[in-house]
Structures are given as structure tokens and as C-alpha cells.
Design an enzyme around this catalytic site. Sequence first.
Site, PDB file in Angstrom:
ATOM      1  N   SER A 141       4.398  44.742  82.373  1.00  0.00           N
ATOM      2  CA  SER A 141       4.488  43.404  81.769  1.00  0.00           C
ATOM      3  C   SER A 141       3.347  43.207  80.784  1.00  0.00           C
ATOM      4  CB  SER A 141       4.385  42.344  82.867  1.00  0.00           C
ATOM      5  OG  SER A 141       4.143  41.068  82.298  1.00  0.00           O
ATOM      6  N   TYR A 156      -0.262  39.272  89.943  1.00  0.00           N
ATOM      7  CA  TYR A 156       0.882  39.873  89.228  1.00  0.00           C
ATOM      8  C   TYR A 156       0.367  40.756  88.091  1.00  0.00           C
ATOM      9  CZ  TYR A 156       5.236  40.023  86.461  1.00  0.00           C
ATOM     10  OH  TYR A 156       6.342  40.416  85.741  1.00  0.00           O
TER      11      TYR A 156
HETATM   12  P1  NDP Z   1      15.041  38.852  88.449  1.00  0.00           P
HETATM   13  O1  NDP Z   1      14.438  38.038  89.532  1.00  0.00           O
HETATM   14  O2  NDP Z   1      16.264  38.362  87.758  1.00  0.00           O
HETATM   15  O3  NDP Z   1      15.300  40.329  88.954  1.00  0.00           O
HETATM   16  C1  NDP Z   1      14.476  40.976  89.879  1.00  0.00           C
HETATM   17  C2  NDP Z   1      15.350  41.572  90.944  1.00  0.00           C
HETATM   18  O4  NDP Z   1      14.525  42.324  91.848  1.00  0.00           O
HETATM   19  C3  NDP Z   1      16.066  40.501  91.767  1.00  0.00           C
HETATM   20  O5  NDP Z   1      17.427  40.828  91.902  1.00  0.00           O
HETATM   21  C4  NDP Z   1      15.328  40.576  93.088  1.00  0.00           C
HETATM   22  O6  NDP Z   1      16.123  40.188  94.203  1.00  0.00           O
HETATM   23  C5  NDP Z   1      14.998  42.043  93.155  1.00  0.00           C
HETATM   24  N1  NDP Z   1      13.991  42.331  94.172  1.00  0.00           N
HETATM   25  C6  NDP Z   1      12.966  41.530  94.607  1.00  0.00           C
HETATM   26  N2  NDP Z   1      12.310  42.132  95.604  1.00  0.00           N
HETATM   27  C7  NDP Z   1      12.914  43.325  95.804  1.00  0.00           C
HETATM   28  C8  NDP Z   1      12.696  44.388  96.709  1.00  0.00           C
HETATM   29  N3  NDP Z   1      11.711  44.352  97.616  1.00  0.00           N
HETATM   30  N4  NDP Z   1      13.511  45.470  96.651  1.00  0.00           N
HETATM   31  C9  NDP Z   1      14.523  45.526  95.750  1.00  0.00           C
HETATM   32  N5  NDP Z   1      14.779  44.546  94.875  1.00  0.00           N
HETATM   33  C10 NDP Z   1      13.991  43.463  94.892  1.00  0.00           C
HETATM   34  O7  NDP Z   1      13.874  39.021  87.372  1.00  0.00           O
HETATM   35  P2  NDP Z   1      13.760  39.822  85.993  1.00  0.00           P
HETATM   36  O8  NDP Z   1      15.011  40.447  85.592  1.00  0.00           O
HETATM   37  O9  NDP Z   1      13.059  38.905  85.083  1.00  0.00           O
HETATM   38  O10 NDP Z   1      12.676  40.920  86.427  1.00  0.00           O
HETATM   39  C11 NDP Z   1      12.904  42.305  86.422  1.00  0.00           C
HETATM   40  C12 NDP Z   1      11.559  42.984  86.267  1.00  0.00           C
HETATM   41  O11 NDP Z   1      11.004  42.643  84.990  1.00  0.00           O
HETATM   42  C13 NDP Z   1      10.505  42.575  87.303  1.00  0.00           C
HETATM   43  O12 NDP Z   1       9.774  43.723  87.680  1.00  0.00           O
HETATM   44  C14 NDP Z   1       9.610  41.633  86.522  1.00  0.00           C
HETATM   45  O13 NDP Z   1       8.321  41.568  87.063  1.00  0.00           O
HETATM   46  C15 NDP Z   1       9.653  42.265  85.157  1.00  0.00           C
HETATM   47  N6  NDP Z   1       9.262  41.419  84.054  1.00  0.00           N
HETATM   48  C16 NDP Z   1       9.953  40.255  83.802  1.00  0.00           C
HETATM   49  C17 NDP Z   1       9.578  39.452  82.748  1.00  0.00           C
HETATM   50  C18 NDP Z   1      10.267  38.166  82.465  1.00  0.00           C
HETATM   51  O14 NDP Z   1       9.726  37.376  81.665  1.00  0.00           O
HETATM   52  N7  NDP Z   1      11.430  37.878  83.039  1.00  0.00           N
HETATM   53  C19 NDP Z   1       8.454  39.840  81.863  1.00  0.00           C
HETATM   54  C20 NDP Z   1       7.827  41.076  82.203  1.00  0.00           C
HETATM   55  C21 NDP Z   1       8.231  41.832  83.261  1.00  0.00           C
HETATM   56  P3  NDP Z   1      16.063  38.647  94.708  1.00  0.00           P
HETATM   57  O15 NDP Z   1      16.589  37.833  93.556  1.00  0.00           O
HETATM   58  O16 NDP Z   1      16.930  38.663  95.905  1.00  0.00           O
HETATM   59  O17 NDP Z   1      14.600  38.370  94.977  1.00  0.00           O
END
Ligand code: NDP
Length: 250
Positions: A141, A156
Site C-alpha cells: 500500500s 497497517y
Molecule cells: P476488501 O475488504 O474488499 O477485500 C479484502 C478481502 O480479504 C475480503 O474479502 C476479506 O474478507 C478478505 N480477508 C480478510 N481477512 C482474511 C483472511 N484472514 N483470510 C482470507 N481472506 C481474508 O478490500 P480491498 O479489495 O480494498 O483490499 C484488498 C487488498 O488491497 C488488501 O490487502 C488491502 O489492504 C489492499 N489495499 C487496499 C487499498 C484500498 O484503498 N482499498 C489501498 C491499498 C491496499 P471479509 O470481507 O470477510 O473480511
Amino acid sequence: MLLKGKTAVISGGASVRGIGLATARLFAEHGARVAILDLDRHACEAAAASLPGAGHSGLVCDVTDRAACIAAATSVLAAFGQVDILINNAGITQPVKFLDIGPENYDAVLDVNLRGTLYLSQAFIPHMRARRAGSIACMSSVSAQRGGGVFGGPHYAAAKGGVLGLAKAMAREFGPDGIRVNCVTPGLIQTDITGGKLTDAMRADILKGIPLNRLGDAADVAGAFLFLASSLSGYITGAVIDVNGGMLIH
Ligand code: NDP
């Protein structure tokens, strides 16, 4: 078709507006078979069923659980025969200030973002190493690069900084085995990860610092993952690709 005949595993791929599912969709459009790993069985299966083409699968895998990662790898390899691409995308965030970070905040954020990247990579690398081929892309990120201050707290930023270090070390260790490892560092992408806690005022403030004058979409990040997954990036490893609209230029 950049991924014809390839197979890909994407963690955290079941969230409907998430980066993981947008990536799975783009990979499938480019000919890949995709295994989506996430926490909720129904959501995983629905996400896999929503992808274009046939042969995709959705599996429950909590990436913080080492045994679950190994079981997922065994199951995906039994179904697909091989895995060419791993996208370590699963992550959570929390808008908590430094002095308010408690042990439970630290554990939750470090575990999913950093430990999860370690465990899932450990589960697939032996297979990739045996085939002397593989592309792993890890989700960091802009928070890691600028010291947070976007939405997630310092823990984070630390977790995502850890992902950068881990991925670069993996690139160094497994390059000789034909495995490439790279990172993506998105800015603010419009998904549900902020859990409704991103206010209009915060959004407007962030926009002021983005030269391209818009927040990112999940598809913007999916495009970077497609590049890293495909042979277009065949001589790139240990790299970090910013997908931030110019929020951080360095
Ligand atoms: P989302 O919350 O839409 O997607 C993240 C997914 O990861 C969710 O489906 C969540 O499930 C799942 N998840 C959480 N914990 C676990 C676990 N222990 N094992 C498996 N899956 C898990 O968020 P984003 O699409 O925004 O995020 C995707 C990635 O991008 C993350 O790593 C985030 O930190 C990173 N990111 C996002 C940014 C943004 O602005 N959106 C910017 C920079 C990085 P559930 O919903 O059930 O918790």
C-alpha cells in the site's frame, strides 16, 4: 489473451467490490483458470461462479492459519494440476491512531496482511520451485511508503511495509528457482475495506493530493496485477508498482 492456459490463486478474492475479485475477473478474461480463496464459503463459490469461462473454483482459506493455507494449496493443485500465479491480496485495515493501537489491533492487522502473505507463499512455493516457474504478486500500500495517513493506522503501514520487505527477500531467494515476486502499492481505491468509515470530507481532502484527480478503482489495480502475472513482466522481480494516481511520486 495474456494468461491463456495459466492458473492463478487469489487470496481475499470474494469481496464483490474488492480488488481481488476485479483481478480474478481480468485474469479469467485473459484465459486463466482462477481459484479464489476467502473467509466465507458461499461468497467464495459465488465469486468463482461469476467469472467468465469455466473451471474456476472458490475455497475457504483463512490466510492467518498455516494449516488452512497448506490445505488450500493441496486442494487447488489437485484440481488444477499446477499453479502459475499467486496473488497475495487478502488484507484488513483499521483507522486507529498510534497511541490507541492495542494488542488485538496489532495482531489482527499484522496477521492478515503480513503473516498471511508468508503462509500462503510458503504453501505454494515448493510447487513453483519444483516446476522452476511462478509469479507471485503481493499487496502492499502507499501507506507503507508515506507512513500511513491515508486511512489505515500506523500498524497497517507497518504491516504493508513488512510485505514490501518480505516480497523483496522472496524475490532474492527464489529468483534462481525461476520464481518472480513483486509488489503493488495502491493509493486509495474505492472498495468496501474502509467499512463505511471513509467520510466525504476525508475523501475530498485526499482528492486534493491526487494529480489524476480521482480515487482509484479495483480495475486499476487488477491491471497492474495482470502485468506482473503475465510474461510481459518476465524480467521484473523485486519491483514495486505504484497505482496511486500520482498521490506519491518518488
Ligand atoms: P476488501 O475488504 O474488499 O477485500 C479484502 C478481502 O480479504 C475480503 O474479502 C476479506 O474478507 C478478505 N480477508 C480478510 N481477512 C482474511 C483472511 N484472514 N483470510 C482470507 N481472506 C481474508 O478490500 P480491498 O479489495 O480494498 O483490499 C484488498 C487488498 O488491497 C488488501 O490487502 C488491502 O489492504 C489492499 N489495499 C487496499 C487499498 C484500498 O484503498 N482499498 C489501498 C491499498 C491496499 P471479509 O470481507 O470477510 O473480511
